[in-house]
Write a protein that holds these residues in place. Structure first.
Motif, PDB file in Angstrom:
ATOM      1  N   ASN A 221       6.497  -5.389  -1.924  1.00 25.49           N
ATOM      2  CA  ASN A 221       6.739  -4.208  -2.763  1.00 25.49           C
ATOM      3  C   ASN A 221       5.551  -3.910  -3.678  1.00 25.49           C
ATOM      4  OD1 ASN A 221       9.244  -3.760  -1.619  1.00 25.49           O
ATOM      5  ND2 ASN A 221      10.298  -4.999  -3.129  1.00 25.49           N
ATOM      6  N   ALA A 222       4.378  -3.851  -3.071  1.00 30.16           N
ATOM      7  CA  ALA A 222       3.135  -3.666  -3.819  1.00 30.16           C
ATOM      8  C   ALA A 222       2.585  -2.250  -3.703  1.00 30.16           C
ATOM      9  CB  ALA A 222       2.093  -4.661  -3.324  1.00 30.16           C
ATOM     10  N   GLY A 223       3.364  -1.316  -3.218  1.00 24.75           N
ATOM     11  CA  GLY A 223       2.886   0.036  -2.974  1.00 24.75           C
ATOM     12  C   GLY A 223       2.182   0.684  -4.151  1.00 24.75           C
ATOM     13  N   ALA A 224       2.665   0.454  -5.348  1.00 18.45           N
ATOM     14  CA  ALA A 224       2.086   1.093  -6.533  1.00 18.45           C
ATOM     15  C   ALA A 224       0.690   0.577  -6.861  1.00 18.45           C
ATOM     16  CB  ALA A 224       2.999   0.876  -7.740  1.00 18.45           C
ATOM     17  N   TYR A 225       0.332  -0.616  -6.379  1.00 23.06           N
ATOM     18  CA  TYR A 225      -0.941  -1.239  -6.739  1.00 23.06           C
ATOM     19  C   TYR A 225      -1.878  -1.442  -5.551  1.00 23.06           C
ATOM     20  CZ  TYR A 225       2.298  -2.425 -10.426  1.00 23.06           C
ATOM     21  OH  TYR A 225       3.249  -2.353 -11.408  1.00 23.06           O
ATOM     22  N   LEU A 226      -1.356  -1.273  -4.372  1.00 27.78           N
ATOM     23  CA  LEU A 226      -2.073  -1.661  -3.164  1.00 27.78           C
ATOM     24  C   LEU A 226      -3.341  -0.860  -2.911  1.00 27.78           C
ATOM     25  CD1 LEU A 226      -1.850  -3.698  -0.923  1.00 27.78           C
ATOM     26  CD2 LEU A 226      -0.500  -2.061   0.367  1.00 27.78           C
ATOM     27  N   ASP A 227      -3.301   0.449  -3.067  1.00 26.48           N
ATOM     28  CA  ASP A 227      -4.480   1.260  -2.777  1.00 26.48           C
ATOM     29  C   ASP A 227      -5.671   0.847  -3.628  1.00 26.48           C
ATOM     30  OD1 ASP A 227      -2.994   2.656  -0.909  1.00 26.48           O
ATOM     31  OD2 ASP A 227      -2.559   4.321  -2.272  1.00 26.48           O
ATOM     32  N   GLU A 228      -5.437   0.586  -4.895  1.00 28.80           N
ATOM     33  CA  GLU A 228      -6.523   0.163  -5.788  1.00 28.80           C
ATOM     34  C   GLU A 228      -7.081  -1.190  -5.359  1.00 28.80           C
ATOM     35  OE1 GLU A 228      -7.400  -0.618 -10.527  1.00 28.80           O
ATOM     36  OE2 GLU A 228      -5.461   0.164  -9.918  1.00 28.80           O
ATOM     37  N   GLN A 229      -6.209  -2.104  -4.980  1.00 25.26           N
ATOM     38  CA  GLN A 229      -6.658  -3.427  -4.568  1.00 25.26           C
ATOM     39  C   GLN A 229      -7.469  -3.351  -3.277  1.00 25.26           C
ATOM     40  OE1 GLN A 229      -3.583  -6.340  -3.946  1.00 25.26           O
ATOM     41  NE2 GLN A 229      -5.023  -8.009  -4.284  1.00 25.26           N
ATOM     42  N   LEU A 230      -6.986  -2.585  -2.310  1.00 30.40           N
ATOM     43  CA  LEU A 230      -7.704  -2.457  -1.044  1.00 30.40           C
ATOM     44  C   LEU A 230      -9.036  -1.740  -1.229  1.00 30.40           C
ATOM     45  CD1 LEU A 230      -4.663  -1.585   1.234  1.00 30.40           C
ATOM     46  CD2 LEU A 230      -5.849  -3.795   1.065  1.00 30.40           C
ATOM     47  N   SER A 231      -9.062  -0.740  -2.082  1.00 33.20           N
ATOM     48  CA  SER A 231     -10.323  -0.037  -2.375  1.00 33.20           C
ATOM     49  C   SER A 231     -11.347  -0.981  -2.982  1.00 33.20           C
ATOM     50  CB  SER A 231     -10.070   1.132  -3.322  1.00 33.20           C
ATOM     51  OG  SER A 231      -9.311   2.118  -2.680  1.00 33.20           O
TER      52      SER A 231
ATOM     53  N   GLU B 209     -12.959 -10.300   7.356  1.00 31.93           N
ATOM     54  CA  GLU B 209     -11.612  -9.967   7.818  1.00 31.93           C
ATOM     55  C   GLU B 209     -10.666 -10.002   6.627  1.00 31.93           C
ATOM     56  OE1 GLU B 209      -9.631 -12.729  10.440  1.00 31.93           O
ATOM     57  OE2 GLU B 209     -10.104 -14.421   9.154  1.00 31.93           O
ATOM     58  N   LEU B 210      -9.582  -9.271   6.770  1.00 31.51           N
ATOM     59  CA  LEU B 210      -8.493  -9.281   5.797  1.00 31.51           C
ATOM     60  C   LEU B 210      -7.228  -9.644   6.560  1.00 31.51           C
ATOM     61  CD1 LEU B 210      -7.155  -8.650   3.043  1.00 31.51           C
ATOM     62  CD2 LEU B 210      -7.040  -6.243   3.783  1.00 31.51           C
ATOM     63  N   VAL B 211      -6.552 -10.666   6.092  1.00 32.49           N
ATOM     64  CA  VAL B 211      -5.291 -11.100   6.698  1.00 32.49           C
ATOM     65  C   VAL B 211      -4.193 -10.823   5.688  1.00 32.49           C
ATOM     66  CG1 VAL B 211      -4.007 -13.051   7.646  1.00 32.49           C
ATOM     67  CG2 VAL B 211      -6.499 -12.924   7.967  1.00 32.49           C
ATOM     68  N   VAL B 212      -3.228 -10.002   6.076  1.00 29.36           N
ATOM     69  CA  VAL B 212      -2.155  -9.615   5.161  1.00 29.36           C
ATOM     70  C   VAL B 212      -0.815  -9.978   5.778  1.00 29.36           C
ATOM     71  CG1 VAL B 212      -1.127  -7.744   3.834  1.00 29.36           C
ATOM     72  CG2 VAL B 212      -3.537  -7.604   4.481  1.00 29.36           C
ATOM     73  N   VAL B 213       0.021 -10.644   4.980  1.00 27.85           N
ATOM     74  CA  VAL B 213       1.401 -10.907   5.381  1.00 27.85           C
ATOM     75  C   VAL B 213       2.295 -10.277   4.327  1.00 27.85           C
ATOM     76  CG1 VAL B 213       3.150 -12.623   5.941  1.00 27.85           C
ATOM     77  CG2 VAL B 213       0.762 -13.042   6.547  1.00 27.85           C
ATOM     78  N   ASP B 214       3.142  -9.375   4.769  1.00 32.58           N
ATOM     79  CA  ASP B 214       4.069  -8.693   3.874  1.00 32.58           C
ATOM     80  C   ASP B 214       5.420  -9.394   3.901  1.00 32.58           C
ATOM     81  OD1 ASP B 214       4.733  -6.289   2.179  1.00 32.58           O
ATOM     82  OD2 ASP B 214       6.290  -6.221   3.727  1.00 32.58           O
ATOM     83  N   ASP B 215       5.977  -9.611   2.717  1.00 34.54           N
ATOM     84  CA  ASP B 215       7.235 -10.346   2.586  1.00 34.54           C
ATOM     85  C   ASP B 215       8.428  -9.386   2.580  1.00 34.54           C
ATOM     86  OD1 ASP B 215       8.854 -12.567   2.374  1.00 34.54           O
ATOM     87  OD2 ASP B 215       8.497 -12.881   0.238  1.00 34.54           O
ATOM     88  N   ALA B 216       8.618  -8.693   3.701  1.00 36.89           N
ATOM     89  CA  ALA B 216       9.773  -7.815   3.907  1.00 36.89           C
ATOM     90  C   ALA B 216       9.935  -6.773   2.801  1.00 36.89           C
ATOM     91  CB  ALA B 216      11.051  -8.629   4.080  1.00 36.89           C
ATOM     92  N   SER B 217       8.825  -6.104   2.463  1.00 39.77           N
ATOM     93  CA  SER B 217       8.886  -5.060   1.434  1.00 39.77           C
ATOM     94  C   SER B 217       9.884  -3.985   1.815  1.00 39.77           C
ATOM     95  CB  SER B 217       7.513  -4.399   1.265  1.00 39.77           C
ATOM     96  OG  SER B 217       6.600  -5.281   0.677  1.00 39.77           O
ATOM     97  N   ASP B 218      10.533  -3.416   0.794  1.00 40.11           N
ATOM     98  CA  ASP B 218      11.432  -2.289   1.056  1.00 40.11           C
ATOM     99  C   ASP B 218      10.900  -0.994   0.446  1.00 40.11           C
ATOM    100  OD1 ASP B 218      12.076  -2.767  -1.628  1.00 40.11           O
ATOM    101  OD2 ASP B 218      13.969  -3.731  -1.124  1.00 40.11           O
ATOM    102  N   ASP B 219       9.609  -1.000   0.091  1.00 45.24           N
ATOM    103  CA  ASP B 219       8.953   0.241  -0.327  1.00 45.24           C
ATOM    104  C   ASP B 219       7.942   0.627   0.761  1.00 45.24           C
ATOM    105  OD1 ASP B 219       6.811  -1.503  -0.679  1.00 45.24           O
ATOM    106  OD2 ASP B 219       6.469  -1.006  -2.774  1.00 45.24           O
ATOM    107  N   ASP B 220       6.933   1.387   0.440  1.00 50.97           N
ATOM    108  CA  ASP B 220       5.985   1.854   1.452  1.00 50.97           C
ATOM    109  C   ASP B 220       4.772   0.940   1.628  1.00 50.97           C
ATOM    110  OD1 ASP B 220       4.772   2.397  -0.980  1.00 50.97           O
ATOM    111  OD2 ASP B 220       4.053   4.380  -0.385  1.00 50.97           O
ATOM    112  N   THR B 221       4.868  -0.294   1.167  1.00 45.59           N
ATOM    113  CA  THR B 221       3.733  -1.221   1.247  1.00 45.59           C
ATOM    114  C   THR B 221       3.208  -1.363   2.668  1.00 45.59           C
ATOM    115  OG1 THR B 221       4.417  -2.473  -0.699  1.00 45.59           O
ATOM    116  CG2 THR B 221       3.006  -3.616   0.871  1.00 45.59           C
ATOM    117  N   PHE B 222       4.076  -1.640   3.622  1.00 41.48           N
ATOM    118  CA  PHE B 222       3.598  -1.911   4.978  1.00 41.48           C
ATOM    119  C   PHE B 222       2.981  -0.668   5.608  1.00 41.48           C
ATOM    120  CE2 PHE B 222       3.713  -3.349   9.412  1.00 41.48           C
ATOM    121  CZ  PHE B 222       3.097  -4.577   9.248  1.00 41.48           C
ATOM    122  N   ALA B 223       3.539   0.488   5.357  1.00 43.45           N
ATOM    123  CA  ALA B 223       2.960   1.733   5.880  1.00 43.45           C
ATOM    124  C   ALA B 223       1.565   1.954   5.289  1.00 43.45           C
ATOM    125  CB  ALA B 223       3.863   2.921   5.565  1.00 43.45           C
ATOM    126  N   ARG B 224       1.394   1.675   4.005  1.00 41.65           N
ATOM    127  CA  ARG B 224       0.077   1.800   3.376  1.00 41.65           C
ATOM    128  C   ARG B 224      -0.914   0.826   4.020  1.00 41.65           C
ATOM    129  NH1 ARG B 224      -0.266   4.093  -2.070  1.00 41.65           N
ATOM    130  NH2 ARG B 224       1.743   4.996  -2.593  1.00 41.65           N
TER     131      ARG B 224
END
Length: 89
Positions: free
Chosen positions: A21-31, A42-57
């Motif tokens: 559930n990191a959608g609100a902060y993810l774009d800044e971190q990835l940028s 490489e970037l390895v990301v594991v999402d812990d079953a977010s229920d917001d738009d984190t995985f789509a981002r």
């Protein structure tokens, strides 16, 4: 007699990122990863079953990132420690 070591070859930089559930902060971190003087190899990301738009981002970022991005998603929440451990694996 002095022993000299040869300089190591350029290090490989892998970034492990655990999200939930990191959608609100993810774009800044990835940028910030993209903006680094030397970005990761490489970037390895594991999402812990977010229920917001984190995985789509993450998917959108992966399709345009200037380095390989490996994505995985937990089917159900496993918690911070287990999620991050999976990213490291």
């Amino acid at each position: 007699r002095t022993s000299y070591r040869r300089a190591p070859a350029a290090a490989v930089i892998s970034v492990a990122l655990a999200t939930c559930n990191a959608g609100a902060y993810l774009d800044e971190q990835l940028s910030s990863l993209v903006a680094q003087r030397r970005g990761p190899d490489e970037l390895v990301v594991v999402d812990d079953a977010s229920d917001d738009d984190t995985f789509a981002r993450l998917q959108r970022f992966a399709s345009a990132a200037p380095f390989p991005v490996r994505l995985a998603r937990q089917a159900q929440r496993v918690g911070v420690a287990r999620n991050f451990t999976r990213a490291l694996e």
